[in-house]
Write a protein that holds these residues in place. Structure first.
Motif, mmCIF file in Angstrom:
data_model
loop_
_atom_site.group_PDB
_atom_site.id
_atom_site.type_symbol
_atom_site.label_atom_id
_atom_site.label_comp_id
_atom_site.label_asym_id
_atom_site.label_seq_id
_atom_site.Cartn_x
_atom_site.Cartn_y
_atom_site.Cartn_z
ATOM 1 N N VAL A 63 8.714 -6.238 -5.926
ATOM 2 C CA VAL A 63 8.694 -4.907 -5.310
ATOM 3 C C VAL A 63 7.315 -4.272 -5.479
ATOM 4 O O VAL A 63 6.753 -3.706 -4.535
ATOM 5 C CB VAL A 63 9.792 -3.997 -5.922
ATOM 6 C CG1 VAL A 63 9.584 -2.538 -5.530
ATOM 7 C CG2 VAL A 63 11.165 -4.469 -5.498
ATOM 8 N N THR A 64 6.758 -4.399 -6.668
ATOM 9 C CA THR A 64 5.437 -3.823 -6.945
ATOM 10 C C THR A 64 4.366 -4.484 -6.086
ATOM 11 O O THR A 64 3.515 -3.805 -5.499
ATOM 12 C CB THR A 64 5.113 -3.972 -8.446
ATOM 13 O OG1 THR A 64 6.146 -3.317 -9.207
ATOM 14 C CG2 THR A 64 3.767 -3.350 -8.785
ATOM 15 N N LEU A 65 4.403 -5.809 -5.986
ATOM 16 C CA LEU A 65 3.402 -6.519 -5.184
ATOM 17 C C LEU A 65 3.542 -6.214 -3.694
ATOM 18 O O LEU A 65 2.535 -6.104 -2.983
ATOM 19 C CB LEU A 65 3.485 -8.022 -5.444
ATOM 20 C CG LEU A 65 3.042 -8.469 -6.832
ATOM 21 C CD1 LEU A 65 3.315 -9.950 -7.039
ATOM 22 C CD2 LEU A 65 1.572 -8.141 -7.073
ATOM 23 N N VAL A 66 4.756 -6.068 -3.215
ATOM 24 C CA VAL A 66 4.953 -5.682 -1.816
ATOM 25 C C VAL A 66 4.364 -4.282 -1.599
ATOM 26 O O VAL A 66 3.715 -4.017 -0.579
ATOM 27 C CB VAL A 66 6.442 -5.750 -1.406
ATOM 28 C CG1 VAL A 66 6.674 -5.114 -0.045
ATOM 29 C CG2 VAL A 66 6.915 -7.197 -1.407
ATOM 30 N N GLY A 67 4.560 -3.395 -2.569
ATOM 31 C CA GLY A 67 3.964 -2.059 -2.481
ATOM 32 C C GLY A 67 2.444 -2.116 -2.417
ATOM 33 O O GLY A 67 1.819 -1.413 -1.619
ATOM 34 N N VAL A 68 1.861 -2.969 -3.245
ATOM 35 C CA VAL A 68 0.404 -3.138 -3.220
ATOM 36 C C VAL A 68 -0.024 -3.630 -1.835
ATOM 37 O O VAL A 68 -0.985 -3.121 -1.245
ATOM 38 C CB VAL A 68 -0.057 -4.112 -4.330
ATOM 39 C CG1 VAL A 68 -1.504 -4.521 -4.131
ATOM 40 C CG2 VAL A 68 0.144 -3.480 -5.707
ATOM 41 N N GLY A 69 0.689 -4.609 -1.310
ATOM 42 C CA GLY A 69 0.343 -5.144 0.006
ATOM 43 C C GLY A 69 0.495 -4.138 1.124
ATOM 44 O O GLY A 69 -0.325 -4.083 2.040
ATOM 45 N N LEU A 70 1.542 -3.327 1.048
ATOM 46 C CA LEU A 70 1.789 -2.350 2.111
ATOM 47 C C LEU A 70 0.909 -1.104 2.004
ATOM 48 O O LEU A 70 0.849 -0.319 2.951
ATOM 49 C CB LEU A 70 3.265 -1.953 2.132
ATOM 50 C CG LEU A 70 4.216 -3.035 2.635
ATOM 51 C CD1 LEU A 70 5.653 -2.566 2.552
ATOM 52 C CD2 LEU A 70 3.865 -3.444 4.060
ATOM 53 N N TRP A 71 0.251 -0.928 0.875
ATOM 54 C CA TRP A 71 -0.624 0.238 0.684
ATOM 55 C C TRP A 71 -1.667 0.312 1.800
ATOM 56 O O TRP A 71 -2.017 1.390 2.257
ATOM 57 C CB TRP A 71 -1.302 0.156 -0.675
ATOM 58 C CG TRP A 71 -2.061 1.388 -1.064
ATOM 59 C CD1 TRP A 71 -3.269 1.804 -0.565
ATOM 60 C CD2 TRP A 71 -1.676 2.360 -2.021
ATOM 61 N NE1 TRP A 71 -3.658 2.964 -1.170
ATOM 62 C CE2 TRP A 71 -2.704 3.336 -2.071
ATOM 63 C CE3 TRP A 71 -0.574 2.503 -2.858
ATOM 64 C CZ2 TRP A 71 -2.655 4.435 -2.922
ATOM 65 C CZ3 TRP A 71 -0.534 3.586 -3.708
ATOM 66 C CH2 TRP A 71 -1.552 4.540 -3.731
ATOM 67 N N THR A 72 -2.149 -0.842 2.258
ATOM 68 C CA THR A 72 -3.174 -0.857 3.313
ATOM 69 C C THR A 72 -2.620 -0.373 4.642
ATOM 70 O O THR A 72 -3.364 0.145 5.465
ATOM 71 C CB THR A 72 -3.759 -2.275 3.492
ATOM 72 O OG1 THR A 72 -2.705 -3.173 3.829
ATOM 73 C CG2 THR A 72 -4.450 -2.747 2.227
ATOM 74 N N VAL A 73 -1.326 -0.533 4.856
ATOM 75 C CA VAL A 73 -0.689 -0.080 6.092
ATOM 76 C C VAL A 73 -0.298 1.395 5.979
ATOM 77 O O VAL A 73 -0.513 2.184 6.885
ATOM 78 C CB VAL A 73 0.560 -0.939 6.405
ATOM 79 C CG1 VAL A 73 1.270 -0.434 7.647
ATOM 80 C CG2 VAL A 73 0.174 -2.399 6.543
ATOM 81 N N SER A 74 0.284 1.740 4.848
ATOM 82 C CA SER A 74 0.730 3.110 4.605
ATOM 83 C C SER A 74 0.694 3.374 3.107
ATOM 84 O O SER A 74 1.477 2.771 2.364
ATOM 85 C CB SER A 74 2.153 3.311 5.131
ATOM 86 O OG SER A 74 2.692 4.527 4.652
ATOM 87 N N ASP A 75 -0.203 4.269 2.691
ATOM 88 C CA ASP A 75 -0.268 4.547 1.260
ATOM 89 C C ASP A 75 1.030 5.177 0.746
ATOM 90 O O ASP A 75 1.425 4.961 -0.390
ATOM 91 C CB ASP A 75 -1.487 5.378 0.884
ATOM 92 C CG ASP A 75 -1.583 6.716 1.594
ATOM 93 O OD1 ASP A 75 -0.790 6.978 2.503
ATOM 94 O OD2 ASP A 75 -2.480 7.492 1.219
ATOM 95 N N ALA A 76 1.752 5.897 1.597
ATOM 96 C CA ALA A 76 3.020 6.502 1.168
ATOM 97 C C ALA A 76 4.076 5.432 0.907
ATOM 98 O O ALA A 76 4.768 5.472 -0.123
ATOM 99 C CB ALA A 76 3.515 7.487 2.222
ATOM 100 N N VAL A 77 4.209 4.476 1.809
ATOM 101 C CA VAL A 77 5.190 3.397 1.623
ATOM 102 C C VAL A 77 4.783 2.526 0.440
ATOM 103 O O VAL A 77 5.605 2.177 -0.408
ATOM 104 C CB VAL A 77 5.334 2.549 2.908
ATOM 105 C CG1 VAL A 77 6.205 1.331 2.670
ATOM 106 C CG2 VAL A 77 5.892 3.403 4.041
ATOM 107 N N GLY A 78 3.504 2.169 0.396
ATOM 108 C CA GLY A 78 3.014 1.357 -0.713
ATOM 109 C C GLY A 78 3.232 2.048 -2.047
ATOM 110 O O GLY A 78 3.716 1.440 -3.003
ATOM 111 N N ALA A 79 2.896 3.328 -2.112
ATOM 112 C CA ALA A 79 3.078 4.084 -3.355
ATOM 113 C C ALA A 79 4.548 4.155 -3.746
ATOM 114 O O ALA A 79 4.883 4.004 -4.931
ATOM 115 C CB ALA A 79 2.500 5.488 -3.211
#
Length: 127
Positions: free
Chosen positions: A63-79
């Motif tokens: 879950v944490t790594l997916v958040g890191v990956g998605l941060w580039t698309v959306s910092d809100a979703v990644g966070a």
């Protein structure tokens, strides 16, 4: 600050992947038993519990790594995902620290990078 936050989150995830390996793959090995302070008999008796607990740690890392990956698309979703994964890691470390003060070193090891991740993600979102 976002880069620091993401590095902390990745370090938290890597540590929890390592814990997964210890608990789910190497639980009864002598070196792992020494790390957790268990005997061969205790390790065998708790093998299923450790296997399950290891996967819990792996899922938090994912879950944490997916958040890191998605941060580039959306910092809100990644966070949100980093908060969910690293926040749960942090909470579990606090539970260990409070419930078993004799395991303070392990608890602090478990919660250190997740704490840094949660704090730095919060700062990154505020600036």
């Amino acid at each position: 600050m976002a880069v620091v936050a993401l590095v902390c989150a990745v370090l938290a995830a890597v540590l929890h992947i390592y814990i997964f390996v210890l608990e789910s793959v190497r639980w009864t090995d002598e070196r792992t038993r020494r790390t957790f302070g268990t005997t061969a008999e205790e390790a065998e008796a708790t093998r299923e519990m450790a296997f399950n607990q290891g996967f819990y740690n792996l899922f938090l890392a994912v879950v944490t790594l997916v958040g890191v990956g998605l941060w580039t698309v959306s910092d809100a979703v990644g966070a949100a995902l980093v908060y969910a994964g690293a926040g749960s890691m942090l909470a579990a470390g606090l539970v260990l620290l409070i419930s078993s003060p004799s395991k303070a070193k392990a608890a602090i090891t478990q919660l250190f990078f997740p704490l840094l991740a949660v704090v730095t993600v919060t700062i990154a979102l505020l600036v």
